[in-house]
Scaffold this motif. Sequence first.
Motif, PDB file in Angstrom:
ATOM      1  N   THR A   1      11.996 -10.339  -3.814  1.00 45.59           N
ATOM      2  CA  THR A   1      10.921 -10.769  -2.922  1.00 45.59           C
ATOM      3  C   THR A   1      11.513 -11.745  -1.904  1.00 45.59           C
ATOM      4  O   THR A   1      12.710 -12.017  -1.922  1.00 45.59           O
TER       5      THR A   1
ATOM      6  N   ASN B   1      -5.971 -16.491  -2.108  1.00 39.59           N
ATOM      7  CA  ASN B   1      -5.086 -15.940  -1.084  1.00 39.59           C
ATOM      8  C   ASN B   1      -5.612 -16.487   0.249  1.00 39.59           C
ATOM      9  O   ASN B   1      -6.808 -16.357   0.535  1.00 39.59           O
TER      10      ASN B   1
ATOM     11  N   HIS C   1     -12.341 -21.105  -3.974  1.00 42.08           N
ATOM     12  CA  HIS C   1     -11.237 -20.773  -4.876  1.00 42.08           C
ATOM     13  C   HIS C   1     -10.037 -20.343  -4.038  1.00 42.08           C
ATOM     14  O   HIS C   1     -10.164 -19.536  -3.113  1.00 42.08           O
TER      15      HIS C   1
ATOM     16  N   ARG D   1       1.705 -12.614   3.231  1.00 46.59           N
ATOM     17  CA  ARG D   1       0.630 -11.936   2.497  1.00 46.59           C
ATOM     18  C   ARG D   1      -0.340 -12.892   1.809  1.00 46.59           C
ATOM     19  O   ARG D   1      -1.448 -12.511   1.495  1.00 46.59           O
TER      20      ARG D   1
ATOM     21  N   ARG E   1      -4.592  -4.773  -4.749  1.00 48.64           N
ATOM     22  CA  ARG E   1      -5.406  -4.182  -3.660  1.00 48.64           C
ATOM     23  C   ARG E   1      -6.878  -4.122  -4.035  1.00 48.64           C
ATOM     24  O   ARG E   1      -7.749  -4.398  -3.220  1.00 48.64           O
TER      25      ARG E   1
HETATM   26  O1  UT7 Z   1      -7.971 -15.257  -8.152  1.00 48.32           O
HETATM   27  C1  UT7 Z   1      -8.140 -13.881  -8.057  1.00 48.32           C
HETATM   28  C2  UT7 Z   1      -6.786 -13.296  -8.235  1.00 48.32           C
HETATM   29  N1  UT7 Z   1      -6.185 -12.402  -7.362  1.00 48.32           N
HETATM   30  C3  UT7 Z   1      -6.308 -12.231  -6.018  1.00 48.32           C
HETATM   31  O2  UT7 Z   1      -7.070 -12.801  -5.308  1.00 48.32           O
HETATM   32  C4  UT7 Z   1      -5.344 -11.242  -5.460  1.00 48.32           C
HETATM   33  C5  UT7 Z   1      -5.871 -10.415  -4.329  1.00 48.32           C
HETATM   34  N2  UT7 Z   1      -4.818  -9.547  -3.798  1.00 48.32           N
HETATM   35  C6  UT7 Z   1      -3.834 -10.026  -3.010  1.00 48.32           C
HETATM   36  O3  UT7 Z   1      -3.806 -11.199  -2.702  1.00 48.32           O
HETATM   37  C7  UT7 Z   1      -2.815  -9.035  -2.492  1.00 48.32           C
HETATM   38  O4  UT7 Z   1      -3.160  -7.731  -2.911  1.00 48.32           O
HETATM   39  C8  UT7 Z   1      -1.338  -9.354  -2.928  1.00 48.32           C
HETATM   40  C9  UT7 Z   1      -0.849 -10.612  -2.229  1.00 48.32           C
HETATM   41  C10 UT7 Z   1      -1.259  -9.527  -4.427  1.00 48.32           C
HETATM   42  C11 UT7 Z   1      -0.410  -8.193  -2.524  1.00 48.32           C
HETATM   43  O5  UT7 Z   1      -0.506  -7.978  -1.126  1.00 48.32           O
HETATM   44  P1  UT7 Z   1      -0.781  -6.521  -0.540  1.00 48.32           P
HETATM   45  O6  UT7 Z   1      -0.765  -6.636   0.915  1.00 48.32           O
HETATM   46  O7  UT7 Z   1      -2.035  -5.986  -1.186  1.00 48.32           O
HETATM   47  O8  UT7 Z   1       0.496  -5.736  -1.037  1.00 48.32           O
HETATM   48  P2  UT7 Z   1       0.577  -4.361  -1.847  1.00 48.32           P
HETATM   49  O9  UT7 Z   1       0.334  -4.601  -3.299  1.00 48.32           O
HETATM   50  O10 UT7 Z   1      -0.265  -3.345  -1.133  1.00 48.32           O
HETATM   51  O11 UT7 Z   1       2.081  -3.997  -1.651  1.00 48.32           O
HETATM   52  C12 UT7 Z   1       2.651  -3.682  -0.360  1.00 48.32           C
HETATM   53  C13 UT7 Z   1       4.132  -3.487  -0.506  1.00 48.32           C
HETATM   54  C14 UT7 Z   1       4.505  -2.517  -1.614  1.00 48.32           C
HETATM   55  O12 UT7 Z   1       5.635  -1.815  -1.188  1.00 48.32           O
HETATM   56  P3  UT7 Z   1       5.494  -0.311  -0.619  1.00 48.32           P
HETATM   57  O13 UT7 Z   1       4.832   0.463  -1.709  1.00 48.32           O
HETATM   58  O14 UT7 Z   1       4.608  -0.439   0.594  1.00 48.32           O
HETATM   59  O15 UT7 Z   1       6.887   0.068  -0.318  1.00 48.32           O
HETATM   60  C15 UT7 Z   1       4.889  -3.409  -2.763  1.00 48.32           C
HETATM   61  O16 UT7 Z   1       5.807  -2.815  -3.627  1.00 48.32           O
HETATM   62  O17 UT7 Z   1       4.761  -4.726  -0.848  1.00 48.32           O
HETATM   63  C16 UT7 Z   1       5.533  -4.568  -2.046  1.00 48.32           C
HETATM   64  N3  UT7 Z   1       5.456  -5.833  -2.792  1.00 48.32           N
HETATM   65  C17 UT7 Z   1       6.294  -6.850  -2.570  1.00 48.32           C
HETATM   66  N4  UT7 Z   1       7.321  -7.006  -1.723  1.00 48.32           N
HETATM   67  C18 UT7 Z   1       7.962  -8.183  -1.743  1.00 48.32           C
HETATM   68  C19 UT7 Z   1       4.555  -6.178  -3.747  1.00 48.32           C
HETATM   69  N5  UT7 Z   1       4.814  -7.423  -4.166  1.00 48.32           N
HETATM   70  C20 UT7 Z   1       5.887  -7.866  -3.455  1.00 48.32           C
HETATM   71  C21 UT7 Z   1       6.591  -9.073  -3.437  1.00 48.32           C
HETATM   72  N6  UT7 Z   1       7.618  -9.191  -2.558  1.00 48.32           N
HETATM   73  N7  UT7 Z   1       6.285 -10.114  -4.226  1.00 48.32           N
END
Ligand code: UT7
Length: 339
Positions: A39, A269, A266, A47, A232
């Motif tokens: 990462t 993000n 809260h 993000r 997501r």
């Molecule tokens: O308190 C309640 C708890 N949770 C939340 O509020 C979480 C809500 N969700 C989020 O905040 C976001 O979904 C995240 C920050 C967790 C993730 O962001 P995203 O924009 O939804 O990313 P994604 O899961 O759609 O992943 C996009 C890409 C993927 O790669 P490909 O498939 O496009 O090639 C992931 O593999 O980013 C990749 N990825 C990462 N890359 C670098 C996922 N995690 C990471 C990482 N570093 N840590």
Amino acid sequence: MNASDLTAGFNRGVRIAGTGSAVPDRVLSNHDLAKMMDTSDEWIQQRTGIRERRICDPDKGEGTLWLSEQAATRALEDAGLTGADVDLVIVATVTMEMTCPSTAARIAGKIGATPAGAFDITAACCGFMYALNLADSLIRVGRADRILIVGCDCMSSIIDYEDRSVSILFGDAAGSAVLEAVDDPARGSVYQSLQADGRGWPSLYIPRHESQIAEGDEDTKIRIGCLRMNGREVYKFAVTRFQRAIKDAFEKTGLAPDEFGAFICHQSNARIIESAVEKLGLPEDKVYVNIDRFGNSSAGSVGLCLDQMRKAGRIDESKPTMLVAFGGGMTWASSVWRH
Ligand code: UT7
């Protein structure tokens, strides 16, 4: 609708007599994470808005009980009270070291709150909100005069640091408040909501056994006993439910965004908070954000913000404060608080 209409039928209200919070000293930055997994600081900041988070050192005995006790002690000190002055202790957490006894019972024992009632609740990131709304109601109906609430999660104890999708988001923290009865029913939580949709549980859960893995999640490589999240799905849920909860509070109270003195959201993000600010026209300077320094501390988050804002003089107490959260369950909750 004004505050007296909303609280008609109650003959007393609630005030926040004191607040406290605690975070561990150990900082885990995005750069530290980038050395542990694939990462980068840039990806995480873009993000989520997070730069660093605090995490406990279990070798030093740090954890949920340790954080909760510090936050509770500070809240009591701030209120000028001792444990003997409270009738009930409620701790909201999903990271209790033991399920029996409850963390609340152990905290009550440590702060000299015997024989106050004590129990834990679990509502994930909504934990502090559920405790706040529940305590307000118990005081209003006369079942208790003073309640100590704590929201605490030691998320690092349930995170698999070999996984990059979940670990980057969370940190450890506790927030606490002492709530006290007052004669004026228009003070305290003049509007509140506590809601859940259990059908969404597979989006955010901590399986204790292989057999509990949700359908479609079998290939995720996260250790059993650690938090699993469909980022997501949670994001979509959060953006809609979170904004709906805030809108409902505006509609039910008849208050407009600029009539609030503070918004305590809260910290899940930064993008989710920014979207609410933009879509609902929230006054940006009244919306507190500390996720850059502490990450998402689950049940610790709202209480940590409340304490930091109060101590920094950033809560205009002449106006109501909106508190709002969402999280695993799935759960969501809000409270419009008149000081
Ligand atoms: O308190 C309640 C708890 N949770 C939340 O509020 C979480 C809500 N969700 C989020 O905040 C976001 O979904 C995240 C920050 C967790 C993730 O962001 P995203 O924009 O939804 O990313 P994604 O899961 O759609 O992943 C996009 C890409 C993927 O790669 P490909 O498939 O496009 O090639 C992931 O593999 O980013 C990749 N990825 C990462 N890359 C670098 C996922 N995690 C990471 C990482 N570093 N840590």
